[in-house]
Design an enzyme around this catalytic site. Structure first.
Site, PDB file in Angstrom:
ATOM      1  N   SER A   9      -0.931 -20.593 -13.598  1.00 54.25           N
ATOM      2  CA  SER A   9      -1.132 -21.342 -14.841  1.00 54.25           C
ATOM      3  C   SER A   9      -0.850 -20.412 -16.023  1.00 54.25           C
ATOM      4  CB  SER A   9      -2.549 -21.924 -14.910  1.00 54.25           C
ATOM      5  OG  SER A   9      -3.509 -20.927 -14.657  1.00 54.25           O
ATOM      6  N   GLU A  11      -1.586 -19.744 -20.334  1.00 54.97           N
ATOM      7  CA  GLU A  11      -2.475 -20.062 -21.467  1.00 54.97           C
ATOM      8  C   GLU A  11      -1.775 -19.881 -22.818  1.00 54.97           C
ATOM      9  OE1 GLU A  11      -6.548 -18.606 -21.185  1.00 54.97           O
ATOM     10  OE2 GLU A  11      -6.399 -17.879 -23.252  1.00 54.97           O
ATOM     11  N   ASP A 103     -17.849 -17.762 -28.455  1.00 56.62           N
ATOM     12  CA  ASP A 103     -18.507 -16.720 -29.241  1.00 56.62           C
ATOM     13  C   ASP A 103     -18.784 -17.255 -30.630  1.00 56.62           C
ATOM     14  OD1 ASP A 103     -18.589 -14.567 -27.364  1.00 56.62           O
ATOM     15  OD2 ASP A 103     -16.419 -14.373 -27.608  1.00 56.62           O
ATOM     16  N   PHE A 210      -8.625  -5.900 -28.760  1.00 54.06           N
ATOM     17  CA  PHE A 210      -9.167  -7.053 -28.067  1.00 54.06           C
ATOM     18  C   PHE A 210      -9.936  -6.623 -26.809  1.00 54.06           C
ATOM     19  CE2 PHE A 210      -8.627 -11.083 -25.629  1.00 54.06           C
ATOM     20  CZ  PHE A 210      -9.373 -11.861 -26.494  1.00 54.06           C
ATOM     21  N   HIS A 260      -3.476 -16.618 -13.637  1.00 59.47           N
ATOM     22  CA  HIS A 260      -3.463 -17.309 -14.932  1.00 59.47           C
ATOM     23  C   HIS A 260      -2.897 -16.318 -15.939  1.00 59.47           C
ATOM     24  CE1 HIS A 260      -5.068 -20.082 -18.032  1.00 59.47           C
ATOM     25  NE2 HIS A 260      -5.469 -19.003 -18.674  1.00 59.47           N
TER      26      HIS A 260
HETATM   27  P1  FAD Z   1     -21.412 -17.926 -20.204  1.00 54.46           P
HETATM   28  O1  FAD Z   1     -20.953 -18.170 -18.813  1.00 54.46           O
HETATM   29  O2  FAD Z   1     -22.357 -18.912 -20.794  1.00 54.46           O
HETATM   30  O3  FAD Z   1     -22.035 -16.461 -20.259  1.00 54.46           O
HETATM   31  C1  FAD Z   1     -22.203 -15.783 -21.494  1.00 54.46           C
HETATM   32  C2  FAD Z   1     -23.172 -14.620 -21.339  1.00 54.46           C
HETATM   33  O4  FAD Z   1     -24.498 -15.114 -21.159  1.00 54.46           O
HETATM   34  C3  FAD Z   1     -22.927 -13.708 -20.135  1.00 54.46           C
HETATM   35  O5  FAD Z   1     -23.288 -12.400 -20.508  1.00 54.46           O
HETATM   36  C4  FAD Z   1     -23.853 -14.241 -19.064  1.00 54.46           C
HETATM   37  O6  FAD Z   1     -24.246 -13.218 -18.154  1.00 54.46           O
HETATM   38  C5  FAD Z   1     -25.028 -14.738 -19.893  1.00 54.46           C
HETATM   39  N1  FAD Z   1     -25.664 -15.945 -19.381  1.00 54.46           N
HETATM   40  C6  FAD Z   1     -25.062 -17.021 -18.835  1.00 54.46           C
HETATM   41  N2  FAD Z   1     -25.990 -17.972 -18.556  1.00 54.46           N
HETATM   42  C7  FAD Z   1     -27.186 -17.480 -18.950  1.00 54.46           C
HETATM   43  C8  FAD Z   1     -28.515 -17.983 -18.952  1.00 54.46           C
HETATM   44  N3  FAD Z   1     -28.802 -19.180 -18.470  1.00 54.46           N
HETATM   45  N4  FAD Z   1     -29.504 -17.188 -19.451  1.00 54.46           N
HETATM   46  C9  FAD Z   1     -29.243 -15.952 -19.957  1.00 54.46           C
HETATM   47  N5  FAD Z   1     -27.990 -15.438 -19.986  1.00 54.46           N
HETATM   48  C10 FAD Z   1     -26.986 -16.187 -19.493  1.00 54.46           C
HETATM   49  N6  FAD Z   1     -13.484 -17.933 -26.102  1.00 54.46           N
HETATM   50  C11 FAD Z   1     -13.223 -18.849 -27.057  1.00 54.46           C
HETATM   51  O7  FAD Z   1     -13.864 -18.820 -28.125  1.00 54.46           O
HETATM   52  N7  FAD Z   1     -12.266 -19.819 -26.889  1.00 54.46           N
HETATM   53  C12 FAD Z   1     -11.553 -19.925 -25.751  1.00 54.46           C
HETATM   54  O8  FAD Z   1     -10.706 -20.812 -25.614  1.00 54.46           O
HETATM   55  C13 FAD Z   1     -11.801 -18.969 -24.711  1.00 54.46           C
HETATM   56  N8  FAD Z   1     -11.144 -19.047 -23.533  1.00 54.46           N
HETATM   57  C14 FAD Z   1     -11.464 -18.170 -22.535  1.00 54.46           C
HETATM   58  C15 FAD Z   1     -10.813 -18.314 -21.289  1.00 54.46           C
HETATM   59  C16 FAD Z   1     -11.113 -17.458 -20.249  1.00 54.46           C
HETATM   60  C17 FAD Z   1     -10.428 -17.636 -18.918  1.00 54.46           C
HETATM   61  C18 FAD Z   1     -12.069 -16.409 -20.432  1.00 54.46           C
HETATM   62  C19 FAD Z   1     -12.373 -15.455 -19.332  1.00 54.46           C
HETATM   63  C20 FAD Z   1     -12.715 -16.271 -21.655  1.00 54.46           C
HETATM   64  C21 FAD Z   1     -12.424 -17.150 -22.713  1.00 54.46           C
HETATM   65  N9  FAD Z   1     -13.081 -17.075 -23.941  1.00 54.46           N
HETATM   66  C22 FAD Z   1     -12.800 -17.984 -24.935  1.00 54.46           C
HETATM   67  C23 FAD Z   1     -14.079 -16.018 -24.201  1.00 54.46           C
HETATM   68  C24 FAD Z   1     -15.511 -16.514 -23.887  1.00 54.46           C
HETATM   69  O9  FAD Z   1     -15.848 -17.612 -24.694  1.00 54.46           O
HETATM   70  C25 FAD Z   1     -16.451 -15.358 -24.145  1.00 54.46           C
HETATM   71  O10 FAD Z   1     -16.257 -14.358 -23.173  1.00 54.46           O
HETATM   72  C26 FAD Z   1     -17.911 -15.728 -24.258  1.00 54.46           C
HETATM   73  O11 FAD Z   1     -18.612 -14.593 -24.769  1.00 54.46           O
HETATM   74  C27 FAD Z   1     -18.574 -16.116 -22.952  1.00 54.46           C
HETATM   75  O12 FAD Z   1     -18.186 -17.353 -22.541  1.00 54.46           O
HETATM   76  P2  FAD Z   1     -18.603 -17.869 -21.057  1.00 54.46           P
HETATM   77  O13 FAD Z   1     -18.146 -19.254 -20.940  1.00 54.46           O
HETATM   78  O14 FAD Z   1     -18.176 -16.908 -20.039  1.00 54.46           O
HETATM   79  O15 FAD Z   1     -20.206 -17.817 -21.210  1.00 54.46           O
END
Ligand code: FAD
Length: 279
Positions: A9, A11, A103, A210, A260
């Site tokens: 895929s 991005e 974020d 980054f 990806h």
């Molecule tokens: P989560 O899975 O919610 O985790 C975030 C943090 O919180 C981690 O440290 C985890 O250990 C912790 N955590 C998770 N659940 C809990 C809980 N219940 N209690 C306490 N702590 C918890 N960012 C953007 O803004 N836009 C995008 O389009 C984007 N695309 C991305 C695509 C990919 C493939 C990747 C890998 C990252 C992308 N990001 C994007 C970055 C991402 O949003 C950041 O890394 C963000 O800080 C974490 O998102 P997450 O969905 O992994 O969060």
């Protein structure tokens, strides 16, 4: 040489200008689509800042008959706004999403109001049932805010338990970190595909900045080699393609379920890497 069946895929991120959007739709997407990826994905700006642009781009790519997955996070939005967005994607024929926590946009200074990705996955399942294939993010070198390696993996597991179908990793250059991570995930019972996120080396200064933010390590030997090229962009590009091709080849040879590409909206070098791999 590489196996032919892996998931691939690509991005994109939403360009800031109309010219950039037209270029992405009219030149970059068709050129990369000719390589036959399973789908494209379009990122979602921090805090929902690209909500309309991401929707517009995704709708245009879908209209061209190409599979595309919007990234999505709650950002600062309420449930109704996100439910309406899900509805718009369903109407546009979108079948796949990348669900994230996201974020806080830089410069806002206010308190974080981030909603964990597992909660977004549960919300999407609650509102749309099995309509979407849901991808989530995974971190072989561990998310920068994670309190420990094990808790981060357990939170990834929680995303799958909430209904995610597969994951895409943050990019990495240390291939061992990815395969070790897959083993650790398997040990806690995660049995869904975790695709390897791969970042072609395009703008080295941006990559360093980054990577420092997202916790991806650039090996010292890669930094030293690129520094030695100075302003010779052609040599940097050539070296970058060689290094990332080798990384992808190792991934595919050792059973990664797919790749990806973080294309950075560029046709090259993703196309060169594809061709080198014989995909
Ligand atoms: P989560 O899975 O919610 O985790 C975030 C943090 O919180 C981690 O440290 C985890 O250990 C912790 N955590 C998770 N659940 C809990 C809980 N219940 N209690 C306490 N702590 C918890 N960012 C953007 O803004 N836009 C995008 O389009 C984007 N695309 C991305 C695509 C990919 C493939 C990747 C890998 C990252 C992308 N990001 C994007 C970055 C991402 O949003 C950041 O890394 C963000 O800080 C974490 O998102 P997450 O969905 O992994 O969060």
């Amino acid at each position: 040489m590489a196996a032919q069946t892996q998931h691939i895929s690509c991005e994109f991120f939403p360009p800031k200008t109309e010219v950039g959007i037209r270029k992405l739709l009219n030149e970059v997407t068709p050129a990369l689509n000719a390589l036959g990826p399973e789908f494209f994905s379009v990122t979602y700006g921090a805090g929902g800042s690209t909500r309309e642009t991401t929707l517009g781009l995704v709708s245009s790519i879908r209209e061209a008959g190409i599979d595309v997955a919007p990234h999505l996070s709650f950002g600062g939005d309420d449930k109704n706004t996100i439910a309406n967005l899900l509805q718009a994607y369903q109407s546009a024929g979108v079948k796949r999403l990348v669900a994230l926590r996201g974020d806080v946009p830089s410069g806002t200074g206010g308190p974080a109001q981030l909603i964990y990705a597992s909660e977004l996955v549960a919300f999407i399942r609650e509102r749309t049932g099995d309509h979407f294939h849901i991808e989530v993010a995974a971190y072989p070198e561990i998310h920068p805010e994670a309190t420990s390696y094990d808790t981060d993996i357990n939170f990834l597991k929680a995303k799958f338990e909430a209904g995610a179908d597969s994951a895409i990793t943050q990019y990495f250059f240390n291939v061992e970190s990815y395969f070790y991570f897959l083993d650790q995930c398997a040990d806690v019972g995660i049995n869904k595909p975790i695709y390897a996120g791969v970042m072609p080396i395009i703008n080295f200064a941006n990559l360093i900045r980054f990577s420092a933010n997202c916790g991806a390590e650039i090996p010292r030997w890669i930094c030293r080699r690129i520094e030695a090229y100075g302003d010779d962009q052609e040599s940097i590009a050539k070296f970058g393609v060689e290094v990332v091709t080798q990384l992808c080849q190792t991934l595919l040879d050792n059973g990664a379920p797919g790749i990806h590409f973080y294309t950075m909206n560029q046709v090259e070098p993703t196309r060169q890497i594809y061709n080198n791999l014989g995909l």
